[in-house]
Motif scaffolding. Sequence first.
Motif, PDB file in Angstrom:
ATOM      1  N   VAL A 197       0.863  -1.167   0.000  1.00 31.26           N
ATOM      2  CA  VAL A 197       0.000   0.000   0.000  1.00 31.26           C
ATOM      3  C   VAL A 197       0.906   1.225   0.000  1.00 31.26           C
ATOM      4  O   VAL A 197       1.771   1.366   0.860  1.00 31.26           O
ATOM      5  CB  VAL A 197      -0.927   0.018   1.239  1.00 31.26           C
ATOM      6  CG1 VAL A 197      -1.781   1.280   1.256  1.00 31.26           C
ATOM      7  CG2 VAL A 197      -1.800  -1.231   1.259  1.00 31.26           C
ATOM      8  N   VAL A 198       0.703   2.090  -0.983  1.00 34.59           N
ATOM      9  CA  VAL A 198       1.494   3.310  -1.119  1.00 34.59           C
ATOM     10  C   VAL A 198       0.531   4.490  -0.955  1.00 34.59           C
ATOM     11  O   VAL A 198      -0.457   4.590  -1.685  1.00 34.59           O
ATOM     12  CB  VAL A 198       2.194   3.380  -2.491  1.00 34.59           C
ATOM     13  CG1 VAL A 198       2.939   4.687  -2.647  1.00 34.59           C
ATOM     14  CG2 VAL A 198       3.123   2.195  -2.673  1.00 34.59           C
ATOM     15  N   ALA A 199       0.817   5.354   0.004  1.00 31.57           N
ATOM     16  CA  ALA A 199      -0.045   6.503   0.261  1.00 31.57           C
ATOM     17  C   ALA A 199       0.616   7.782  -0.215  1.00 31.57           C
ATOM     18  O   ALA A 199       1.764   8.059   0.118  1.00 31.57           O
ATOM     19  CB  ALA A 199      -0.369   6.594   1.752  1.00 31.57           C
ATOM     20  N   TYR A 200      -0.110   8.522  -1.013  1.00 28.91           N
ATOM     21  CA  TYR A 200       0.264   9.858  -1.483  1.00 28.91           C
ATOM     22  C   TYR A 200       1.685   9.932  -2.064  1.00 28.91           C
ATOM     23  O   TYR A 200       2.530  10.672  -1.574  1.00 28.91           O
ATOM     24  CB  TYR A 200       0.096  10.872  -0.349  1.00 28.91           C
ATOM     25  CG  TYR A 200      -0.030  12.294  -0.846  1.00 28.91           C
ATOM     26  CD1 TYR A 200      -1.149  12.707  -1.552  1.00 28.91           C
ATOM     27  CD2 TYR A 200       0.977  13.207  -0.627  1.00 28.91           C
ATOM     28  CE1 TYR A 200      -1.256  13.999  -2.017  1.00 28.91           C
ATOM     29  CE2 TYR A 200       0.880  14.508  -1.089  1.00 28.91           C
ATOM     30  CZ  TYR A 200      -0.241  14.905  -1.780  1.00 28.91           C
ATOM     31  OH  TYR A 200      -0.338  16.181  -2.246  1.00 28.91           O
ATOM     32  N   PRO A 201       1.947   9.171  -3.134  1.00 25.23           N
ATOM     33  CA  PRO A 201       3.280   9.238  -3.731  1.00 25.23           C
ATOM     34  C   PRO A 201       3.460  10.436  -4.660  1.00 25.23           C
ATOM     35  O   PRO A 201       4.419  10.492  -5.415  1.00 25.23           O
ATOM     36  CB  PRO A 201       3.351   7.934  -4.529  1.00 25.23           C
ATOM     37  CG  PRO A 201       1.954   7.709  -4.951  1.00 25.23           C
ATOM     38  CD  PRO A 201       1.109   8.180  -3.781  1.00 25.23           C
ATOM     39  N   SER A 202       2.551  11.400  -4.598  1.00 24.16           N
ATOM     40  CA  SER A 202       2.641  12.535  -5.516  1.00 24.16           C
ATOM     41  C   SER A 202       3.206  13.789  -4.864  1.00 24.16           C
ATOM     42  O   SER A 202       3.221  14.847  -5.483  1.00 24.16           O
ATOM     43  CB  SER A 202       1.266  12.823  -6.118  1.00 24.16           C
ATOM     44  OG  SER A 202       0.325  13.032  -5.095  1.00 24.16           O
ATOM     45  N   PHE A 203       3.700  13.690  -3.622  1.00 23.26           N
ATOM     46  CA  PHE A 203       4.331  14.845  -2.980  1.00 23.26           C
ATOM     47  C   PHE A 203       5.520  15.303  -3.821  1.00 23.26           C
ATOM     48  O   PHE A 203       5.694  16.471  -4.100  1.00 23.26           O
ATOM     49  CB  PHE A 203       4.770  14.506  -1.556  1.00 23.26           C
ATOM     50  CG  PHE A 203       5.611  15.577  -0.918  1.00 23.26           C
ATOM     51  CD1 PHE A 203       5.037  16.758  -0.513  1.00 23.26           C
ATOM     52  CD2 PHE A 203       6.971  15.405  -0.755  1.00 23.26           C
ATOM     53  CE1 PHE A 203       5.801  17.762   0.060  1.00 23.26           C
ATOM     54  CE2 PHE A 203       7.750  16.399  -0.188  1.00 23.26           C
ATOM     55  CZ  PHE A 203       7.158  17.578   0.224  1.00 23.26           C
TER      56      PHE A 203
ATOM     57  N   PRO B  87      -0.753  -7.530  -5.187  1.00 25.99           N
ATOM     58  CA  PRO B  87      -1.334  -6.221  -5.505  1.00 25.99           C
ATOM     59  C   PRO B  87      -0.540  -5.077  -4.887  1.00 25.99           C
ATOM     60  O   PRO B  87       0.054  -5.217  -3.818  1.00 25.99           O
ATOM     61  CB  PRO B  87      -2.740  -6.295  -4.913  1.00 25.99           C
ATOM     62  CG  PRO B  87      -2.711  -7.400  -3.923  1.00 25.99           C
ATOM     63  CD  PRO B  87      -1.602  -8.330  -4.320  1.00 25.99           C
ATOM     64  N   LEU B  88      -0.534  -3.954  -5.599  1.00 22.41           N
ATOM     65  CA  LEU B  88       0.042  -2.712  -5.111  1.00 22.41           C
ATOM     66  C   LEU B  88      -1.079  -1.684  -5.173  1.00 22.41           C
ATOM     67  O   LEU B  88      -1.615  -1.418  -6.249  1.00 22.41           O
ATOM     68  CB  LEU B  88       1.226  -2.278  -5.972  1.00 22.41           C
ATOM     69  CG  LEU B  88       1.947  -1.027  -5.495  1.00 22.41           C
ATOM     70  CD1 LEU B  88       3.447  -1.222  -5.631  1.00 22.41           C
ATOM     71  CD2 LEU B  88       1.526   0.176  -6.268  1.00 22.41           C
ATOM     72  N   ILE B  89      -1.462  -1.150  -4.032  1.00 26.58           N
ATOM     73  CA  ILE B  89      -2.572  -0.205  -3.941  1.00 26.58           C
ATOM     74  C   ILE B  89      -1.996   1.181  -3.705  1.00 26.58           C
ATOM     75  O   ILE B  89      -1.181   1.378  -2.799  1.00 26.58           O
ATOM     76  CB  ILE B  89      -3.523  -0.606  -2.795  1.00 26.58           C
ATOM     77  CG1 ILE B  89      -4.082  -2.004  -3.075  1.00 26.58           C
ATOM     78  CG2 ILE B  89      -4.635   0.419  -2.637  1.00 26.58           C
ATOM     79  CD1 ILE B  89      -4.776  -2.633  -1.899  1.00 26.58           C
ATOM     80  N   ILE B  90      -2.430   2.132  -4.526  1.00 31.38           N
ATOM     81  CA  ILE B  90      -1.953   3.509  -4.418  1.00 31.38           C
ATOM     82  C   ILE B  90      -3.122   4.381  -3.982  1.00 31.38           C
ATOM     83  O   ILE B  90      -4.154   4.416  -4.646  1.00 31.38           O
ATOM     84  CB  ILE B  90      -1.402   4.017  -5.765  1.00 31.38           C
ATOM     85  CG1 ILE B  90      -0.271   3.116  -6.251  1.00 31.38           C
ATOM     86  CG2 ILE B  90      -0.941   5.468  -5.646  1.00 31.38           C
ATOM     87  CD1 ILE B  90       0.176   3.415  -7.674  1.00 31.38           C
ATOM     88  N   PHE B  91      -2.958   5.083  -2.852  1.00 32.24           N
ATOM     89  CA  PHE B  91      -3.961   6.025  -2.377  1.00 32.24           C
ATOM     90  C   PHE B  91      -3.521   7.442  -2.710  1.00 32.24           C
ATOM     91  O   PHE B  91      -2.377   7.809  -2.473  1.00 32.24           O
ATOM     92  CB  PHE B  91      -4.151   5.921  -0.854  1.00 32.24           C
ATOM     93  CG  PHE B  91      -4.962   4.744  -0.432  1.00 32.24           C
ATOM     94  CD1 PHE B  91      -6.337   4.781  -0.492  1.00 32.24           C
ATOM     95  CD2 PHE B  91      -4.345   3.600   0.016  1.00 32.24           C
ATOM     96  CE1 PHE B  91      -7.092   3.693  -0.098  1.00 32.24           C
ATOM     97  CE2 PHE B  91      -5.085   2.504   0.412  1.00 32.24           C
ATOM     98  CZ  PHE B  91      -6.467   2.554   0.353  1.00 32.24           C
ATOM     99  N   ASN B  92      -4.433   8.233  -3.224  1.00 29.92           N
ATOM    100  CA  ASN B  92      -4.191   9.652  -3.508  1.00 29.92           C
ATOM    101  C   ASN B  92      -2.920   9.858  -4.331  1.00 29.92           C
ATOM    102  O   ASN B  92      -2.103  10.705  -4.018  1.00 29.92           O
ATOM    103  CB  ASN B  92      -4.119  10.467  -2.220  1.00 29.92           C
ATOM    104  CG  ASN B  92      -5.428  10.485  -1.480  1.00 29.92           C
ATOM    105  OD1 ASN B  92      -6.485  10.333  -2.086  1.00 29.92           O
ATOM    106  ND2 ASN B  92      -5.378  10.647  -0.186  1.00 29.92           N
TER     107      ASN B  92
ATOM    108  N   ASN C 206      -0.706  -0.173 -16.499  1.00 28.23           N
ATOM    109  CA  ASN C 206      -0.922  -1.298 -15.586  1.00 28.23           C
ATOM    110  C   ASN C 206      -1.803  -0.939 -14.393  1.00 28.23           C
ATOM    111  O   ASN C 206      -2.145  -1.805 -13.602  1.00 28.23           O
ATOM    112  CB  ASN C 206       0.418  -1.808 -15.044  1.00 28.23           C
ATOM    113  CG  ASN C 206       1.313  -2.309 -16.138  1.00 28.23           C
ATOM    114  OD1 ASN C 206       0.875  -3.043 -17.008  1.00 28.23           O
ATOM    115  ND2 ASN C 206       2.563  -1.901 -16.116  1.00 28.23           N
ATOM    116  N   VAL C 207      -2.158   0.340 -14.258  1.00 31.92           N
ATOM    117  CA  VAL C 207      -2.885   0.811 -13.085  1.00 31.92           C
ATOM    118  C   VAL C 207      -4.378   0.906 -13.399  1.00 31.92           C
ATOM    119  O   VAL C 207      -4.770   1.506 -14.392  1.00 31.92           O
ATOM    120  CB  VAL C 207      -2.351   2.191 -12.633  1.00 31.92           C
ATOM    121  CG1 VAL C 207      -3.157   2.750 -11.484  1.00 31.92           C
ATOM    122  CG2 VAL C 207      -0.882   2.090 -12.256  1.00 31.92           C
TER     123      VAL C 207
END
Length: 156
Positions: free
Chosen positions: A48-54, A77-82, A111-112
Amino acid sequence: MDATFGSDCNFRMGYLTKQSAAWAVLGMNFGNKFQPSDLVKPDDKMFVVAYPSFNPREELSATRQLWDAAAAPADRPLIIFNGELDRLRGGYYPGLFFPELAKLTVEFLPNVEAAYYIHNFKGTRPGVLFRAYPGPWQVLRRSPIDPEATQCVWSS
């Protein structure tokens, strides 16, 4: 820091990038050879990856490295939040100035699959583009008089 929820559910928390003084001040690391996949354990079942857009150049590249090296090969699975991935898809970061992000747009983003998507439209006729996977895409119009009232005006 590790958190435990119930007897059979464990979480390990970490960073996609190695923290340094340069990261704290400038939001980037210089000469860093750290790979997030180095932290992966054989019994990890998902990521789980949270907010990788900083800092998208560094953090989305690290997210892709985690996908390529650990998630995809083991079918985890790789889940991306925000992640604000629609900025990449929509050309917010011009490829001329951000070649790393342009490469992600072509090689990683196909792939997303968006599980939940909400895009608000403001103005005199407010609305929302909404999707909850695997449901349909919907355009919802909000009432300017009653903000709680919505009407579905299109659905795929």
